[in-house]
Design an enzyme around this catalytic site. Structure first.
Site, short mmCIF file in Angstrom:
data_model
loop_
_atom_site.label_atom_id
_atom_site.label_comp_id
_atom_site.label_asym_id
_atom_site.label_seq_id
_atom_site.Cartn_x
_atom_site.Cartn_y
_atom_site.Cartn_z
N ILE A 14 0.83 -1.20 0.00
CA ILE A 14 0.00 0.00 0.00
C ILE A 14 0.86 1.25 0.00
O ILE A 14 0.52 2.27 -0.62
CB ILE A 14 -0.99 0.00 1.19
CG1 ILE A 14 -2.03 1.11 1.03
CG2 ILE A 14 -0.25 0.14 2.51
CD1 ILE A 14 -2.96 0.94 -0.13
N SER A 36 11.25 0.48 7.79
CA SER A 36 10.65 -0.77 7.33
C SER A 36 11.62 -1.91 7.55
O SER A 36 12.85 -1.71 7.49
CB SER A 36 10.29 -0.66 5.85
OG SER A 36 9.66 -1.84 5.39
N ARG A 37 11.09 -3.08 7.77
CA ARG A 37 11.97 -4.25 7.91
C ARG A 37 12.67 -4.57 6.61
O ARG A 37 13.82 -5.01 6.61
CB ARG A 37 11.16 -5.46 8.39
CG ARG A 37 10.68 -5.39 9.83
CD ARG A 37 9.90 -6.63 10.20
NE ARG A 37 8.72 -6.80 9.36
CZ ARG A 37 7.95 -7.88 9.36
NH1 ARG A 37 8.25 -8.91 10.14
NH2 ARG A 37 6.88 -7.94 8.58
N LYS A 90 -5.70 3.19 7.51
CA LYS A 90 -6.87 2.47 8.04
C LYS A 90 -6.57 0.97 8.13
O LYS A 90 -5.75 0.47 7.35
CB LYS A 90 -8.10 2.74 7.15
CG LYS A 90 -7.99 2.18 5.73
CD LYS A 90 -8.42 0.73 5.66
CE LYS A 90 -8.04 0.09 4.36
NZ LYS A 90 -8.29 -1.37 4.35
N ASP A 168 -10.69 -5.96 6.44
CA ASP A 168 -9.67 -5.03 5.96
C ASP A 168 -10.18 -4.23 4.77
O ASP A 168 -10.13 -3.00 4.77
CB ASP A 168 -8.37 -5.77 5.63
CG ASP A 168 -7.30 -4.85 5.09
OD1 ASP A 168 -6.54 -4.29 5.89
OD2 ASP A 168 -7.23 -4.68 3.85
#
Length: 306
Positions: A14, A36-37, A90, A168
């Site tokens: 996303i 971020s990983r 969201k 979701d």
């Protein structure tokens, strides 16, 4: 006006598809860092540790969180404690209570907290809300069916506790419903289909007060269906393409057949909130999901794998 410097946390699908292009196209924002990983954005300082990024970038005034719901609270709290404004993808959290806690923390520190609902920014949602404002709804039907393998390829977290399963995407429909209907509704019953090997539902059928119903399914292949149909004594309304195309009495009545305007609108709103020193926290769509998980009758279905 000088752009605001932002850190984007969670460089997954996303973020790459929506957040990064929206930021790149906006004069309001400069992407100053990522956390971020695994994911990175070319040319932007990248970190795997939130605290390290916050320490290294005092110029970052806003943190946008595109993480999955479960780890989001800790990241949001750390950002607020570090004096940064926070924008939440969201759903805004894994639980209602944790978002209430974030809202209280942001208020106590004079910081902006924005719980975003991108589908409310779809092209035809505002005109649909305006058309319904003075009307009596006699029936509303939501059909939200899509392919989880397309939108969340290999992302097992969506089927883990807190991942929300079909809610979701379904919460996008609920965010539109709660925004456009002139009167509030409440859930009366629900049926939830859980794959035998998963912890969250893959399909849901919801019945609300006011003759409102919703059908969510994550198993649809081919063309995707994101429709809301509303009947009133004065005529009927339909929102297609996730709220981007409007029909009145079966005739085209505005909108645009594109999803790409939603995230630029979210970031424009966040810039406005920060500059005005305001927050916007709306948990209404998430309340309906919590109610569905409370009232829902569980139906076991076949195993699901990506």
């Amino acid at each position: 006006m000088a752009p605001l410097t932002l850190a984007l946390v969670g460089i997954g699908k996303i973020a790459v598809d929506q957040h990064v292009p929206a930021l790149a196209a906006s004069a309001d924002w400069r992407l100053g860092a990522t956390v971020s990983r695994h994911g990175t954005v070319p040319g932007v300082p990248a970190y795997t540790d939130m605290a390290q990024m916050l320490d290294a970038h005092p110029e970052v005034s806003v943190v946008s969180l595109a993480l999955p719901p479960v780890p989001r609270f800790a990241a949001a709290k750390a950002a607020l404690l570090a004096g940064r404004h926070v924008m939440l993808e969201k759903p805004p959290g894994a639980t209602l209570a944790e978002v209430h806690a974030l809202a209280a923390l942001a208020a106590a520190r004079g910081l902006t907290l924005y719980t975003t609902w991108h589908s409310r920014m779809a092209h035809a949602v505002a005109p649909a809300k305006a058309w319904l404002a003075d009307k009596t709804v006699t029936k509303a039907t939501i059909t939200w069916r899509e392919d989880v393998r397309k939108w969340h390829p290999g992302q097992d977290w969506v089927f883990e506790p807190g991942g929300m399963g079909v809610f979701d995407p379904g919460i996008n429909a609920l965010s539109i419903m709660t925004h456009i209907l002139p009167d509030p509704v409440h859930l009366q019953s629900a049926e939830l289909e859980f794959p035998a090997n998963r912890q969250t539902p893959i399909a849901a059928r919801l019945s609300f007060s006011g003759n409102v119903s919703a059908d969510f399914d994550w198993r649809q292949t081919g063309p995707q269906t994101w429709d809301i149909q509303v009947q009133t004594p004065q005529g009927s309304l339909a929102l297609r393409m996730g709220g981007n195309v409007l029909e009145i009495d079966g005739q085209p009545s505005g909108g645009a057949n594109s999803l790409m305007g939603e995230y630029p609108a979210l970031y424009a709103r966040m810039a406005e909130l920060v500059r005005q020193g305001q927050s916007e926290v709306d948990l209404t769509p998430m309340i309906h999901v919590a109610d569905a998980l409370t009232l829902g009758r569980r139906i076991q279905t076949e195993d699901f794998s990506f």
